[in-house]
Write an enzyme that holds these catalytic residues in place. Structure first.
Site, short mmCIF file in Angstrom:
data_model
loop_
_atom_site.label_atom_id
_atom_site.label_comp_id
_atom_site.label_asym_id
_atom_site.label_seq_id
_atom_site.Cartn_x
_atom_site.Cartn_y
_atom_site.Cartn_z
N HIS A 182 0.76 -1.18 0.09
CA HIS A 182 0.13 0.12 -0.07
C HIS A 182 0.86 1.27 0.03
O HIS A 182 1.77 1.40 0.95
CB HIS A 182 -0.82 -0.06 1.25
CG HIS A 182 -1.97 -0.85 1.04
ND1 HIS A 182 -3.23 -0.71 1.61
CD2 HIS A 182 -2.35 -2.00 0.51
CE1 HIS A 182 -4.22 -1.47 1.34
NE2 HIS A 182 -3.76 -2.46 0.65
N TYR A 237 -9.26 5.38 7.91
CA TYR A 237 -9.54 5.57 9.25
C TYR A 237 -10.43 6.84 9.28
O TYR A 237 -10.31 7.94 8.75
CB TYR A 237 -8.10 6.44 9.80
CG TYR A 237 -6.99 5.25 9.92
CD1 TYR A 237 -6.42 4.92 8.97
CD2 TYR A 237 -6.81 4.52 11.04
CE1 TYR A 237 -5.19 4.08 9.14
CE2 TYR A 237 -5.79 3.59 11.17
CZ TYR A 237 -5.08 3.40 10.11
OH TYR A 237 -4.15 2.30 10.38
N PRO A 277 -4.24 0.34 18.49
CA PRO A 277 -3.96 -0.02 17.06
C PRO A 277 -4.27 1.13 16.02
O PRO A 277 -3.99 0.88 14.87
CB PRO A 277 -4.93 -1.19 17.17
CG PRO A 277 -5.95 -1.30 18.08
CD PRO A 277 -5.47 -0.44 19.15
N LYS A 336 1.09 0.15 14.92
CA LYS A 336 2.13 -0.22 15.60
C LYS A 336 2.59 -1.56 16.57
O LYS A 336 3.65 -1.68 16.34
CB LYS A 336 2.59 1.22 16.44
CG LYS A 336 2.80 2.44 15.53
CD LYS A 336 3.92 2.26 14.66
CE LYS A 336 3.78 3.40 13.49
NZ LYS A 336 3.86 2.59 12.02
N TYR A 355 3.72 6.61 9.98
CA TYR A 355 2.98 5.39 9.63
C TYR A 355 3.90 4.21 9.05
O TYR A 355 3.64 3.01 9.33
CB TYR A 355 1.94 5.69 8.82
CG TYR A 355 0.86 5.06 8.61
CD1 TYR A 355 0.72 3.86 7.71
CD2 TYR A 355 -0.44 4.79 9.83
CE1 TYR A 355 -0.20 3.06 7.38
CE2 TYR A 355 -1.40 3.82 9.56
CZ TYR A 355 -1.17 3.12 8.51
OH TYR A 355 -2.47 2.04 8.04
#
Ligand code: FAS
Ligand code: PHB
Length: 402
Positions: A72, A201, A293, A297, A391
């Site tokens: 991704h 998200y 979450p 991580k 990220y």
């Protein structure tokens, strides 16, 4: 029985460490409380950082990941009726993440361990660590109704948050840092095509939601729920209806629903135990730290601990360098705290804290601060780069030259 490194726990930390040590000729034995099937049945992480991908390649267990995993190059944040694309690859100069479930990572590691004929004691009980401050520590455990004793040089506590290893460090030596969040994540796994090609998200006034996936035919979704909720109180239809309310309209309109194959609630907590070592005992992964979450991580911080311990033990056994042993905890904690902060920050920005005051601010004031924070970091390329760098994962910390 004797080995060089006793590993407590056959989750991703223990299995990955065992595989890497074995490739360096360092003998190790894993002692696991549950059955292999039970370990495989736990549905957890879905996103691998570059560092973890590289570690799995070094461990020689990346073949299925390369075939079935999905690279991704971006991720989306949806809030205030807008969708912001975080172009991970462009903003970080090419770094990406891999979508490949923790269950598959565990399966690959279990298979490699079995093929290598390495020893793993599943369904062990009454595991206890002894003499960890001496040069001859040992582990006792019950297996098949028989008490066993494993002599070793070092013990790697890879037994997760509820394990025995962290408790072996005296309370007077341990400092524990913790933030428990006033909500959990209800996760659902379904054999339906993911609603979007990248993760989304979502922050809404009904609460947080996450649209993720495991493959082109298997989806993973999460809803923020109160701590009082129970997974059995949610029918599949309730879940799908609420998810549609929290996804951006255009996305919700193309949601494919279907029967759940797993549904569970995970509490959210930030937790760190310092130090991460005591005598010949090293804490690894969830045994030492937990993150909410929201930043993907948890599994990835476990991987960077494994990388550090693998390097330390390889130096000990191959170069006789004892100096580096004392570096372990300090090196791990530098990266752990970065991951903790990012996960706490993303959780604060993306969740609805209801009427719970946070950091001394009433919830309405806190919400205003967080909305401003989210706009500030997504409105500019510099802000989006800060999110992207964390990220994809910060670089692994090197051992100082011995
Ligand atoms: P684990 O907890 O995975 O493994 C520890 C092992 O030790 C287990 O197999 C356990 O049975 C064993 N054990 C425990 N006590 C023992 C004892 N006394 N003796 C012997 N063995 C013992 N991370 C993400 O990045 N994204 C997510 O979406 C995500 N979702 C999660 C959902 C849940 C419900 C949980 C609990 C965690 C989630 N995580 C997520 C974090 C998770 O992926 C962990 O970071 C990861 O499992 C860490 O791996 P280990 O350190 O190996 O610990
Ligand atoms: C998942 O797919 O399980 C997942 C992905 C990203 C997260 C958390 C969970 O931040």
């Amino acid at each position: 029985m004797k080995t060089q490194v006793a590993i407590i726990g056959a989750g991703p930390s223990g299995l990955l460490l065992g595989q890497l040590l074995s490739k360096q000729g360092i003998d190790n034995v894993i002692i696991e409380r549950a059955s292999g099937d039970y370990v495989l049945g736990r549905i957890r992480a879905g996103v691998l950082e570059q560092g973890m991908m590289d570690l799995l390649r070094e461990a020689g267990v990346s073949e299925r990941m390369e075939q079935k995993g999905e690279i991704h190059t971006g991720v989306e944040l949806a809030f205030n009726n807008k969708r912001v694309h975080i172009d991970l690859a462009t903003l970080t100069g090419g770094d990406t993440v891999m979508v490949y479930g923790q269950t598959e990572v565990t399966r690959d590691l279990m298979q490699a361990r079995s093929e290598a004929g390495l020893t793993t004691f599943y369904e062990s009980s009454n595991v206890a660590l002894h003499e960890v401050k001496s040069q001859s520590p040992y582990v006792t455990f019950e297996q098949g109704g028989q008490m066993r004793r494993l002599e070793c040089d070092y013990i790697a506590g890879c037994d997760g948050f509820h394990g025995v290893s962290r408790q072996t460090i005296p309370e007077s030596v341990r400092t524990e840092y913790e933030r428990v969040y006033p909500f959990g994540w209800l996760g659902l796994l379904a054999d339906t095509p993911p609603v979007n090609h990248e993760l989304i998200y979502c922050k809404t006034d009904r609460g947080f939601a996450l649209a993720s996936m495991r493959s082109a035919t298997r989806s993973r979704y999460y809803l923020q729920v109160p701590l009082t909720d129970k997974a059995e109180n949610w029918s599949d239809d309730d879940f799908w209806q609420e998810l549609k309310r929290r996804l951006p309209d255009e996305v919700a309109s193309r949601l494919v629903t279907g029967p759940s194959i797993e549904k569970s609630i995970a509490p959210l907590r930030s937790f760190v135990c310092e130090p991460m070592q005591y005598g010949q005992l090293f804490l690894v992964g969830d045994a030492a730290h937990i993150v909410p979450p929201t930043g993907a991580k948890g599994l990835n911080l476990a991987a960077s601990d494994v990388a550090t311990l693998y390097k330390v033990l390889t130096r000990v056994y191959q170069e006789g360098d004892q100096e580096c042993v004392s570096q372990y905890s300090e090196i791990c904690l530098r990266r752990v705290w970065n991951g903790e902060r990012f996960s706490w920050w993303m959780t604060n920005m993306m969740h609805d804290f209801g009427d719970v005051s946070v950091n001394g601010a009433d919830s309405a004031t806190f919400e205003k601060f967080m909305s401003s924070e989210l706009n500030f970091y997504t409105d500019t390329e510099e802000g989006r780069r800060i999110i992207a760098m964390q990220y994809v994962g910060l670089p692994y910390e090197p051992l100082s030259v011995g």
